[in-house]
Motif scaffolding. Structure first.
Motif, short mmCIF file in Angstrom:
data_model
loop_
_atom_site.label_atom_id
_atom_site.label_comp_id
_atom_site.label_asym_id
_atom_site.label_seq_id
_atom_site.Cartn_x
_atom_site.Cartn_y
_atom_site.Cartn_z
N GLY A 31 0.80 -1.22 0.00
CA GLY A 31 0.00 0.00 0.00
C GLY A 31 0.83 1.27 0.00
O GLY A 31 0.39 2.31 -0.47
N TYR A 106 7.99 -11.85 1.44
CA TYR A 106 6.87 -12.80 1.43
C TYR A 106 5.83 -12.41 2.47
O TYR A 106 4.63 -12.42 2.19
CB TYR A 106 7.40 -14.21 1.70
CG TYR A 106 6.39 -15.29 1.47
CD1 TYR A 106 6.19 -15.83 0.20
CD2 TYR A 106 5.58 -15.77 2.51
CE1 TYR A 106 5.25 -16.81 -0.01
CE2 TYR A 106 4.64 -16.75 2.30
CZ TYR A 106 4.48 -17.26 1.03
OH TYR A 106 3.53 -18.23 0.81
N LEU A 110 2.03 -11.24 1.91
CA LEU A 110 0.96 -11.97 2.56
C LEU A 110 -0.11 -11.03 3.11
O LEU A 110 -1.30 -11.34 3.09
CB LEU A 110 1.57 -12.78 3.71
CG LEU A 110 1.23 -14.25 3.86
CD1 LEU A 110 0.97 -14.91 2.53
CD2 LEU A 110 2.36 -14.95 4.58
N LYS A 111 0.32 -9.90 3.60
CA LYS A 111 -0.68 -8.96 4.12
C LYS A 111 -1.07 -7.95 3.06
O LYS A 111 -1.59 -6.88 3.39
CB LYS A 111 -0.16 -8.26 5.38
CG LYS A 111 1.12 -7.51 5.21
CD LYS A 111 1.51 -6.84 6.52
CE LYS A 111 2.87 -6.19 6.39
NZ LYS A 111 3.28 -5.48 7.61
N LEU A 113 -2.69 -9.31 0.26
CA LEU A 113 -3.40 -10.24 -0.60
C LEU A 113 -4.75 -9.70 -1.03
O LEU A 113 -5.50 -10.37 -1.75
CB LEU A 113 -3.58 -11.58 0.13
CG LEU A 113 -2.82 -12.76 -0.44
CD1 LEU A 113 -1.49 -12.33 -1.00
CD2 LEU A 113 -2.63 -13.83 0.60
N ASP A 114 -5.09 -8.51 -0.60
CA ASP A 114 -6.29 -7.89 -1.11
C ASP A 114 -6.00 -7.14 -2.40
O ASP A 114 -6.91 -6.62 -3.03
CB ASP A 114 -6.91 -6.96 -0.07
CG ASP A 114 -5.87 -6.02 0.51
OD1 ASP A 114 -4.68 -6.20 0.21
OD2 ASP A 114 -6.26 -5.10 1.23
N VAL A 119 -1.98 -11.55 -5.88
CA VAL A 119 -2.57 -12.88 -5.66
C VAL A 119 -1.99 -13.94 -6.60
O VAL A 119 -1.53 -14.99 -6.14
CB VAL A 119 -4.11 -12.82 -5.76
CG1 VAL A 119 -4.69 -14.21 -5.72
CG2 VAL A 119 -4.67 -11.97 -4.64
N MET A 122 1.68 -14.80 -5.66
CA MET A 122 1.77 -15.58 -4.43
C MET A 122 1.22 -16.99 -4.63
O MET A 122 1.73 -17.94 -4.05
CB MET A 122 1.00 -14.87 -3.33
CG MET A 122 1.67 -13.61 -2.86
SD MET A 122 3.25 -13.92 -2.07
CE MET A 122 2.71 -14.30 -0.41
N ALA A 123 0.19 -17.10 -5.44
CA ALA A 123 -0.37 -18.42 -5.70
C ALA A 123 0.66 -19.31 -6.37
O ALA A 123 0.88 -20.45 -5.97
CB ALA A 123 -1.63 -18.30 -6.56
N GLN A 163 2.68 -14.64 9.67
CA GLN A 163 1.61 -13.71 10.01
C GLN A 163 1.60 -13.41 11.50
O GLN A 163 1.47 -12.25 11.91
CB GLN A 163 0.26 -14.29 9.60
CG GLN A 163 0.05 -14.38 8.13
CD GLN A 163 -0.31 -13.05 7.52
OE1 GLN A 163 0.56 -12.22 7.28
NE2 GLN A 163 -1.57 -12.83 7.25
N THR A 167 4.10 -10.11 11.44
CA THR A 167 3.17 -9.03 11.16
C THR A 167 2.48 -8.60 12.44
O THR A 167 2.67 -7.47 12.89
CB THR A 167 2.15 -9.49 10.13
OG1 THR A 167 2.85 -9.98 8.99
CG2 THR A 167 1.28 -8.34 9.73
N LEU A 168 1.68 -9.49 13.00
CA LEU A 168 1.26 -9.26 14.36
C LEU A 168 2.53 -9.41 15.16
O LEU A 168 3.37 -10.24 14.84
CB LEU A 168 0.28 -10.34 14.82
CG LEU A 168 -1.04 -10.43 14.11
CD1 LEU A 168 -1.90 -11.49 14.78
CD2 LEU A 168 -1.76 -9.12 14.16
#
Lengths: 192, 192
Positions: A31, A106, A110-111, A113-114, A119, A122-123, A163, A167-168
DNA sequence: GGTTTACCATACGGATGAGTATGGATCGCT
DNA sequence: AGCGATCCATACTCATCCGTATGGTAAACC
């Protein structure tokens, strides 16, 4: 390291922009990939960018493809040359666990993916890695359907760990504790 | 279901906005949460929104907190009343596997972890669930440090699975295959 | 039935960020 | 040295989306 804010002032190539984009993605997520921000960081202005790329979307695409191809040789290539198939998986786990930088992008993707553009990339990447894991489990002695499921489980655990801990910032697992976790993973996921 | 585009035209409450927001998040991600878009979807205009909420951020916050509290009672509450601790984990796995809706929001928030507001919420929720898992593993016979690591592994596998199969549409695992995967998880993660 | 309160529409201001137009600077080559 | 191609700066336009101001309408209460 030619990426920080020193006014290096050699002229830029498309590759420079792509690398800087990946760097920014790793640090601040997809973003944050704005062309004026990137330009500032590189010591130039938008005028430069739009000479190298038709659009912001094109830059993101190029950066993602570069990352995809790089990761292909790097992450999997060095592991394939571990001779003993039964030593291969634990060795893989330990190596992966003690790297850091390759997982940053990576995890960032992953965060993100919106975002429709990431997408498919990563797929593909995840799919290939899971196939790699599947054959590794087969060579370690698991029958075919079990090997596939174990690979799914393993890779899901990897993704989830990124994740939860990258991330968290869950109760920031420390170093010894992390090593113990890795050994626990090896013990429960890899067949004797 | 009072959320789609029928012009219901009863007056709205703050709760209506929060539920609609969660619905939108589940379908299109946090990034798609724009007030004018939501207003259109509810058949009103911004004027309505800014009567109920001071800002867009406030709506997101309220929606997240609502989701957090709802998930607390729902997901964990019904499981705690399975008597036999050694039957509890497999039962938990199977139940969780066959739900769908509750995971949608969680998966959507997982791919919105670059948004500062969702990180603390997800951290709290994930933390609580992992603590729940840890005690479940202890009651199933695992010693304390192992129980914690097994809980980490299990929850990471859950999170990763959501990412890989919900968000990425990896080779769309079918129904029987999925059941086999769940049983495989139970077999390898839960101690006999 | 008239007034207060709760809810909503319309119309605006302002910030942000993508993309364009165009001229200037610098490099490479002869 | 001169010239064409490459690279970049400046100065715009345009769309989007948050938030504000203000007036209008419907429910609620007396």
């Amino acid at each position: 390291m030619n990426v920080s804010s020193k006014p290096e002032r050699t002229r830029l190539s498309a590759e420079d922009w792509e690398l800087a984009a990946l760097h920014l993605i790793a640090e601040q997520g997809v973003g944050a990939l704005a062309v004026e921000a990137l330009a500032r960081q590189l010591g130039v202005t938008k005028g430069s960018f739009y000479w190298h790329f038709r659009t912001r979307e094109a830059l993101l695409q190029a950066a993602l493809e570069r990352w995809e191809q790089y990761g292909e040789r790097e992450v999997l290539g060095q592991i394939e040359q571990i001779a003993d198939p039964r030593k291969r998986l634990p060795e893989l786990f330990r190596r992966v666990a003690h790297e850091l930088q390759p997982h940053r992008v990576y995890a960032a993707l992953l965060k993100a993916l919106d975002h429709p553009q990431v997408v498919p990339v990563m797929a593909r990447v995840s799919q290939r890695r899971m196939e790699f894991l599947t054959t590794a489990y087969r060579e370690a002695g698991l029958p075919a359907p079990e090997a596939l499921n174990r690979a799914r489980l393993t890779y899901a655990a990897y993704v989830g760990f990124l994740q939860l801990n990258f991330t968290l910032g869950l109760p920031r697992i420390n170093h010894e504790e992390f090593d113990a976790y890795v050994e626990h993973m090896i013990a429960t996921l890899i067949p004797v």
